[in-house]
Design a protein around this motif. Sequence first.
Motif, short mmCIF file in Angstrom:
data_model
loop_
_atom_site.label_atom_id
_atom_site.label_comp_id
_atom_site.label_asym_id
_atom_site.label_seq_id
_atom_site.Cartn_x
_atom_site.Cartn_y
_atom_site.Cartn_z
N ALA A 290 0.85 -1.19 0.00
CA ALA A 290 0.00 0.00 0.00
C ALA A 290 0.89 1.24 0.00
CB ALA A 290 -0.92 0.01 1.22
N LEU A 291 0.62 2.15 -0.94
CA LEU A 291 1.39 3.38 -1.10
C LEU A 291 0.49 4.57 -0.75
CD1 LEU A 291 2.98 2.52 -4.57
CD2 LEU A 291 4.09 2.31 -2.34
N PHE A 292 0.92 5.34 0.24
CA PHE A 292 0.13 6.48 0.70
C PHE A 292 0.86 7.80 0.48
CE2 PHE A 292 -1.84 3.15 3.20
CZ PHE A 292 -3.12 3.60 3.52
N ASP A 293 0.17 8.77 -0.10
CA ASP A 293 0.57 10.15 0.08
C ASP A 293 0.25 10.51 1.53
OD1 ASP A 293 1.08 13.02 -0.60
OD2 ASP A 293 -1.08 13.16 -0.28
N PHE A 294 0.92 11.55 2.05
CA PHE A 294 0.69 11.91 3.46
C PHE A 294 -0.14 13.18 3.60
CE2 PHE A 294 2.02 13.57 7.67
CZ PHE A 294 1.61 12.48 8.44
N ASP A 295 0.40 14.32 3.13
CA ASP A 295 -0.25 15.61 3.33
C ASP A 295 -1.55 15.71 2.54
OD1 ASP A 295 1.72 17.24 4.99
OD2 ASP A 295 3.02 16.55 3.38
N GLY B 201 -4.57 18.28 5.97
CA GLY B 201 -3.96 19.31 5.13
C GLY B 201 -2.45 19.22 5.15
N ASP B 202 -1.81 20.24 4.61
CA ASP B 202 -0.35 20.31 4.57
C ASP B 202 0.23 20.32 5.98
OD1 ASP B 202 2.25 21.02 3.13
OD2 ASP B 202 2.04 22.68 4.55
N THR B 203 1.38 19.67 6.17
CA THR B 203 2.02 19.66 7.49
C THR B 203 3.27 20.52 7.56
OG1 THR B 203 3.28 17.64 6.91
CG2 THR B 203 1.16 17.35 8.07
N GLU C 282 2.65 15.96 19.55
CA GLU C 282 1.77 16.99 20.08
C GLU C 282 0.77 17.55 19.07
OE1 GLU C 282 4.26 20.02 21.79
OE2 GLU C 282 5.52 18.53 22.82
N VAL C 283 1.16 17.64 17.80
CA VAL C 283 0.33 18.31 16.80
C VAL C 283 -0.27 17.34 15.78
CG1 VAL C 283 0.28 20.10 15.01
CG2 VAL C 283 1.72 20.41 17.05
N LEU C 284 0.54 16.45 15.29
CA LEU C 284 0.12 15.58 14.20
C LEU C 284 -1.12 14.75 14.49
CD1 LEU C 284 1.17 15.37 11.36
CD2 LEU C 284 2.71 13.54 12.09
N PRO D 167 8.26 9.66 13.24
CA PRO D 167 7.92 9.26 14.61
C PRO D 167 6.47 8.81 14.76
CG PRO D 167 9.18 11.31 14.63
CD PRO D 167 8.81 11.04 13.20
N TRP D 168 5.58 9.39 13.95
CA TRP D 168 4.18 8.95 13.94
C TRP D 168 4.02 7.67 13.13
CZ3 TRP D 168 0.84 8.10 9.87
CH2 TRP D 168 -0.50 7.86 10.22
N ALA D 169 4.64 7.63 11.97
CA ALA D 169 4.45 6.54 11.02
C ALA D 169 4.96 5.20 11.55
CB ALA D 169 5.15 6.87 9.71
N GLU D 170 6.00 5.26 12.38
CA GLU D 170 6.57 4.02 12.92
C GLU D 170 5.56 3.25 13.78
OE1 GLU D 170 11.37 4.80 13.27
OE2 GLU D 170 10.07 5.60 14.85
N ASN D 171 4.61 3.97 14.35
CA ASN D 171 3.59 3.31 15.17
C ASN D 171 2.69 2.39 14.36
OD1 ASN D 171 4.34 4.69 17.58
ND2 ASN D 171 3.23 6.51 16.87
N PHE D 172 2.69 2.59 13.04
CA PHE D 172 1.83 1.79 12.16
C PHE D 172 2.64 0.94 11.17
CE2 PHE D 172 -0.52 5.51 13.54
CZ PHE D 172 -1.73 4.97 13.96
N ASP D 173 3.92 0.78 11.47
CA ASP D 173 4.84 -0.04 10.64
C ASP D 173 5.00 0.50 9.22
OD1 ASP D 173 5.37 -1.85 12.71
OD2 ASP D 173 3.60 -3.05 12.24
N PHE D 174 4.87 1.82 9.05
CA PHE D 174 5.15 2.43 7.76
C PHE D 174 6.66 2.54 7.53
CE2 PHE D 174 0.86 4.44 7.84
CZ PHE D 174 0.51 4.28 6.51
#
Length: 199
Positions: A8-13, A19-21, A86-88, A123-130
């Motif tokens: 699975a290939l995801f764009d992020f923003d 929205g944009d990060t 904190e934000v993401l 740091p966020w993505a690692e929680n979901f094995d990305f």
Amino acid sequence: MEKNNRLALFDFDGTITTGDTFIPFIKYTKGKFEFLKGAILLSPYIILYSISAYPNWKLKEKFIRKYFKGMEISELEEYGQNFANEVLPGMIRPKAIEEINELNSLGYQLFIVTASHKSWILPWAENFDFQIISTEWEVEKGLITGKIKGLNCYGEEKKSRINKELDLNNFEHIVGYGDTDGDIPMLSLCKKTKFKPFR
């Protein structure tokens, strides 16, 4: 479940997030006042970009140079960790989380392919094995130079980077998620595509 032939290939923003990060990250690291001062100085380039008279990657370099040139990469990564904590979470689309968890349960290998820098996404993505394919910033002697290293991971470059990173012939199922024209080259590699799926 073993992750073998499913990708699975995801764009992020704008796809996973609302929205944009990049701009929120600048405001987080520099404060709103410093951001506004810099944005005023960069406004001629922003206007040119808005009428398609200035390329995306050049405008991005202007922003990187203005706000991050000379910063230690370790400091950027620390800001990124804190921003991710904190934000993401407040910017993530709930339906995206549902889909990501479902794909994980089905044994998909997950990639985020993004024009943003990985410091505030990983740091966020690692929680979901990305795993992440992203725009890289040039660093010399531990300091950010203000330049993009290689090409901005956008449009055709997304497709090129995926092909360099992965042998797509190894995957029977490939699904892609995006929300702008800049994702279309990436989505062209996929057998199943979802455009603006979490809104």
